[in-house]
Design an enzyme around this catalytic site. Structure first.
Site, PDB file in Angstrom:
ATOM      1  N   LYS A  74      32.158   3.261  38.919  1.00  0.00           N
ATOM      2  CA  LYS A  74      31.328   3.744  37.816  1.00  0.00           C
ATOM      3  C   LYS A  74      32.151   4.624  36.884  1.00  0.00           C
ATOM      4  O   LYS A  74      33.188   5.169  37.257  1.00  0.00           O
ATOM      5  CB  LYS A  74      30.121   4.523  38.328  1.00  0.00           C
ATOM      6  CG  LYS A  74      30.471   5.812  39.061  1.00  0.00           C
ATOM      7  CD  LYS A  74      29.219   6.600  39.419  1.00  0.00           C
ATOM      8  CE  LYS A  74      29.574   7.903  40.123  1.00  0.00           C
ATOM      9  NZ  LYS A  74      28.395   8.763  40.358  1.00  0.00           N
ATOM     10  N   GLN A  99      14.184   8.411  31.176  1.00  0.00           N
ATOM     11  CA  GLN A  99      15.577   8.039  30.951  1.00  0.00           C
ATOM     12  C   GLN A  99      15.692   7.031  29.814  1.00  0.00           C
ATOM     13  O   GLN A  99      14.809   6.201  29.622  1.00  0.00           O
ATOM     14  CB  GLN A  99      16.175   7.405  32.206  1.00  0.00           C
ATOM     15  CG  GLN A  99      16.372   8.342  33.370  1.00  0.00           C
ATOM     16  CD  GLN A  99      16.939   7.609  34.569  1.00  0.00           C
ATOM     17  OE1 GLN A  99      16.374   6.628  35.031  1.00  0.00           O
ATOM     18  NE2 GLN A  99      18.066   8.071  35.060  1.00  0.00           N
ATOM     19  N   HIS A 118      24.318  -0.879  35.381  1.00  0.00           N
ATOM     20  CA  HIS A 118      23.394   0.229  35.107  1.00  0.00           C
ATOM     21  C   HIS A 118      24.038   1.103  34.033  1.00  0.00           C
ATOM     22  O   HIS A 118      25.207   1.478  34.165  1.00  0.00           O
ATOM     23  CB  HIS A 118      23.192   1.100  36.355  1.00  0.00           C
ATOM     24  CG  HIS A 118      22.751   0.357  37.574  1.00  0.00           C
ATOM     25  ND1 HIS A 118      21.462   0.420  38.060  1.00  0.00           N
ATOM     26  CD2 HIS A 118      23.433  -0.443  38.425  1.00  0.00           C
ATOM     27  CE1 HIS A 118      21.373  -0.304  39.156  1.00  0.00           C
ATOM     28  NE2 HIS A 118      22.552  -0.834  39.403  1.00  0.00           N
ATOM     29  N   CYS A 156      15.655   0.561  38.111  1.00  0.00           N
ATOM     30  CA  CYS A 156      16.484  -0.617  38.395  1.00  0.00           C
ATOM     31  C   CYS A 156      15.736  -1.774  39.067  1.00  0.00           C
ATOM     32  O   CYS A 156      15.798  -2.913  38.582  1.00  0.00           O
ATOM     33  CB  CYS A 156      17.702  -0.230  39.230  1.00  0.00           C
ATOM     34  SG  CYS A 156      18.249   1.465  39.064  1.00  0.00           S
ATOM     35  N   ASP A 197      17.180   4.331  29.819  1.00  0.00           N
ATOM     36  CA  ASP A 197      17.779   3.501  30.854  1.00  0.00           C
ATOM     37  C   ASP A 197      17.936   2.062  30.361  1.00  0.00           C
ATOM     38  O   ASP A 197      17.088   1.556  29.626  1.00  0.00           O
ATOM     39  CB  ASP A 197      16.866   3.532  32.077  1.00  0.00           C
ATOM     40  CG  ASP A 197      17.604   3.271  33.365  1.00  0.00           C
ATOM     41  OD1 ASP A 197      18.831   3.134  33.317  1.00  0.00           O
ATOM     42  OD2 ASP A 197      16.944   3.202  34.415  1.00  0.00           O
ATOM     43  N   HIS A 251      19.727  -1.977  31.745  1.00  0.00           N
ATOM     44  CA  HIS A 251      20.481  -2.760  32.718  1.00  0.00           C
ATOM     45  C   HIS A 251      20.938  -4.042  32.048  1.00  0.00           C
ATOM     46  O   HIS A 251      20.153  -4.721  31.386  1.00  0.00           O
ATOM     47  CB  HIS A 251      19.626  -3.059  33.947  1.00  0.00           C
ATOM     48  CG  HIS A 251      19.280  -1.813  34.704  1.00  0.00           C
ATOM     49  ND1 HIS A 251      18.133  -1.092  34.446  1.00  0.00           N
ATOM     50  CD2 HIS A 251      19.959  -1.133  35.658  1.00  0.00           C
ATOM     51  CE1 HIS A 251      18.111  -0.025  35.234  1.00  0.00           C
ATOM     52  NE2 HIS A 251      19.209  -0.022  35.969  1.00  0.00           N
ATOM     53  N   ARG A 272      10.996  12.243  40.554  1.00  0.00           N
ATOM     54  CA  ARG A 272      11.837  12.487  41.730  1.00  0.00           C
ATOM     55  C   ARG A 272      11.528  13.869  42.277  1.00  0.00           C
ATOM     56  O   ARG A 272      11.425  14.826  41.513  1.00  0.00           O
ATOM     57  CB  ARG A 272      13.331  12.409  41.375  1.00  0.00           C
ATOM     58  CG  ARG A 272      13.788  11.042  40.936  1.00  0.00           C
ATOM     59  CD  ARG A 272      15.271  11.039  40.613  1.00  0.00           C
ATOM     60  NE  ARG A 272      15.666   9.783  39.987  1.00  0.00           N
ATOM     61  CZ  ARG A 272      16.871   9.537  39.461  1.00  0.00           C
ATOM     62  NH1 ARG A 272      17.796  10.493  39.500  1.00  0.00           N
ATOM     63  NH2 ARG A 272      17.134   8.376  38.909  1.00  0.00           N
TER      64      ARG A 272
END
Length: 660
Positions: free
Chosen positions: A487, A403, A533, A356, A405, A407, A385
């Site tokens: 979310k 991911q 996100h 992010c 991912d 945005h 992580r």
């Protein structure tokens, strides 16, 4: 005596003496309810039938017909019954804690000798004897001093430590007896041991566990059990576990030669050619879907200075999950001693645990106008992580992952349309990957949050309206949103009923504020965008694991790493085998030739274990007729097909669903 008023589920109210117990309330309603009652809900709290009610309250009586409370009590009582059984068989064993978990319970014991599978059988037998005895269960509230003195006298030092750990804030110290056996417990419990179904539980396994989760403390033995309300439910669960064991992605990963993991890189995946083929095929599919969905693919750094993580807020709240990298910037050559750091010139970095903040940096480059919004930035972002070693699980729970991912930077007014658009985008992908249905969970504002109530109202209404527009339903999870915004989480159910949370959609006005993101509004003012996100599959590693287990290794043809093996029956067919293999490859099929000097049955068996979807066998007849004998995975019957037809058919089957 003072009176209190109790309100029942139908809205009716009755007065009782202060200190009345739920058991007395149930008996006052009817004799049958008094016999069936197992516990109560008092102002939403789960109450033992023996606990006194001191104030006006709403009350509902629970019976064994109520799944949630009944299963909780059955499993909780079985934890105590198991501990009692262990101490009756081995009186020198010390007991610690035994909580309820999903599908059952566990209890930790301090015993010098390891428990064996035969011991589990003995314990089960003793548990059934205790259940059949129908011993009464009773509870008392003791003072801290009395509880400590009791456990010191009985030599239960773990219980002494637990009593000392109970906050001195008026919280009652409850002592429970199941027959003559006693344990420290918050409760509630059933009223006698015979209320537990004696044929609906099973002890499953033994594992090591440190006392209080501290590796410096005593290693204990943890016995796990499962329990249900009836024998049929237990049987279904055990069948599911048996099926899950067959589908275990770690087992199939070895059989299909997909990946491995090793001590030198805990929680990280070594992908083999077959596994990497699945991974990249899925990634290529997602790349095409995202491009068609209006996303711009980017790539951001792996190692980022702590200053960015401090600015984003992750350094304070997420540092314990980060891998920290220190670099001495004074080093100027390979002859420098890396072990001798110049502290003044050492920079502290972190491997990125999420993408992010880096995506905001891309957004911040150059001036953005309201005409540029919504701007959808996507990345197959490799993240790291720290996960505790005990939590790692194959490729499902790892420390290094990628991911899908993205945005979306947008205005507040665009949130509803972007949410609806994403739900349809996700639904289309899930359908093409074999998951036509999914569940949406809508998490709303938590108690501690940032932003105005008006903004929360607007955004929550926007998400709710977006779900409604797509014609879907959702489950509300009040208070479970992030501190910055609500979310949606998306859950898949696999072939054997397991539920996986994969996709997510989160509204965030906070990070653009912290990282100074802005766009020029129609009136010329600088304005903060909202940041959405979103992830569809989530972690690629985890989703590949889900697909492997969903299909028990028999992946859809377009996704199978080894799609076709062309196998010779006799060496005279070798040239034709190579020709067939070449034609299939030219047509876009992942094909390989097997011309080893082995019998065809051996080859078929080996490639079937490897989950190859199609095996084409070729002997004298096939060479003469320019045909192939087709054997499909899981089918006993074979068929003979012309080379032209099989190439055409398999070429269509190898085409990803978005390109058909």
């Amino acid at each position: 005596m003072a009176q209190i008023s109790l309100t029942f589920p139908d809205g009716s109210q009755r007065n009782f003496d202060k200190g009345v117990t739920p058991a007395e309330v149930a008996a006052s309603i009817s004799k049958s309810l008094g016999k069936k009652a197992i516990s109560a809900q008092v102002d939403g709290a789960h109450y033992d039938l023996q606990w006194p009610i001191e104030t006006d309250a709403a009350i509902a009586i629970n019976t064994l017909a109520d799944d949630g409370p009944a299963l909780e009590l059955i499993r909780h009582d079985l934890a105590h019954i198991m501990a009692r059984a262990v101490q009756e068989i081995w009186p020198d064993v010390k007991v610690t804690i035994g909580p309820v978990i999903e599908h059952g319970w566990y209890y930790d014991f301090d015993r010098a000798e390891p428990f064996t599978p035969e011991d589990l059988g003995l314990i089960e037998k003793k548990m059934k004897e205790i259940i059949n005895a129908r011993d009464p269960v009773r509870t008392e509230v003791w003072s801290r001093a009395d509880a400590i003195a009791h456990y010191e006298k009985t030599g239960e030092n773990y219980k002494v430590e637990l009593v000392n750990a109970i906050p001195d804030d008026g919280q009652p110290i409850r002592m429970y007896w199941h027959g003559n056996w006693q344990d420290l417990c918050r409760g509630p419990h059933l009223q006698n041991t015979g209320q537990v179904p004696g044929d609906a539980f099973k002890l499953m396994s033994v594992a090591g566990a440190y006392w209080r989760g501290d590796s410096k403390r005593q290693m204990l033995q943890r016995i796990y059990g499962v329990a249900f309300k009836n024998r049929d439910d237990l049987k279904k669960h055990l069948n599911m576990l048996e099926e899950a064991a067959k589908r275990d992605h770690r087992k199939l990963g070895r059989e299909m030669d997909l990946f491995h993991m090793q001590e030198e890189a805990p929680g990280q995946v070594f992908w083999h050619p077959n596994g990497w083929t699945i991974y990249t095929t899925l990634q290529d599919y997602m790349r095409r879907k995202q491009r068609a969905g209006g996303y711009h693919e980017i790539n951001t750094p792996q190692v980022v200075d702590r200053k960015l993580w401090e600015a984003s807020g992750h350094w304070d709240k997420y540092q314990h999950h980060m891998f920290i990298v220190e670099v001495d910037e004074s080093r100027d050559g390979e002859n420098d001693d890396a072990s001798s750091k110049n502290k003044e010139q050492t920079r502290i970095n972190a491997l990125k645990p999420m993408n992010c903040p880096c995506h905001v940096q891309v957004f911040n480059q150059g001036r953005k106008s309201y005409r540029d919004l919504p701007l959808r930035l996507a990345e197959f972002g490799s993240c790291a992580r720290y996960e505790p070693s005990g939590a790692l699980h194959g490729i499902m729970r790892v420390r290094g992952f990628t991911q899908d991912d993205a945005h979306i930077f947008c205005t507040e007014a665009q949130i509803e349309d972007e949410c609806a658009r994403f739900i349809e985008f996700l639904a289309d992908i899930y359908r093409e990957l074999g998951f036509p249905t999914f569940e949406i969970k809508f998490a709303t504002r938590p108690e501690k949050r940032v932003g105005t109530e008006e903004s929360w109202d607007y955004v929550e209404n926007a998400l709710e309206e977006a779900i409604r527009k797509t014609g879907r339903t959702y489950t509300l999870e009040p208070g479970d949103g992030a501190f910055y915004g609500p979310k949606l989480d998306f859950y898949l159910t696999d072939a054997i009923g397991r539920v996986w949370q994969c996709g997510t959609f989160q509204v965030d006005p906070n990070l653009p504020e912290r990282l100074n993101a802005s766009y020029i509004a129609p009136n010329g003012d600088k304005t903060r965008p909202f940041m959405l996100h979103r992830a569809t599959l989530g972690s690629f590693e985890r989703f590949v694991g889900i697909l492997i287990e969903e299909h028990a290794g028999k992946l859809p043809f377009w996704l199978a790493p080894r799609q076709v093996v062309v196998a010779s029956i006799t060496s005279e067919a070798d040239d034709y085998v190579q020709e067939v293999t070449a034609q299939l490859r030219k047509a876009g099929v992942r094909a390989e030739a097997d011309i080893r000097n082995e019998k065809i049955n051996y080859k078929v068996r080996e490639h079937s274990v490897g989950k190859v979807p199609v095996i084409l066998a070729i002997g004298h007849r096939e060479v003469e007729e320019r045909t192939v004998t087709v054997r499909r995975l899981g089918e006993k019957q074979t068929s003979v097909t012309s080379l032209t037809d099989i190439v055409s058919e398999l070429s269509r089957s190898a085409t990803p669903p978005d390109l058909l």
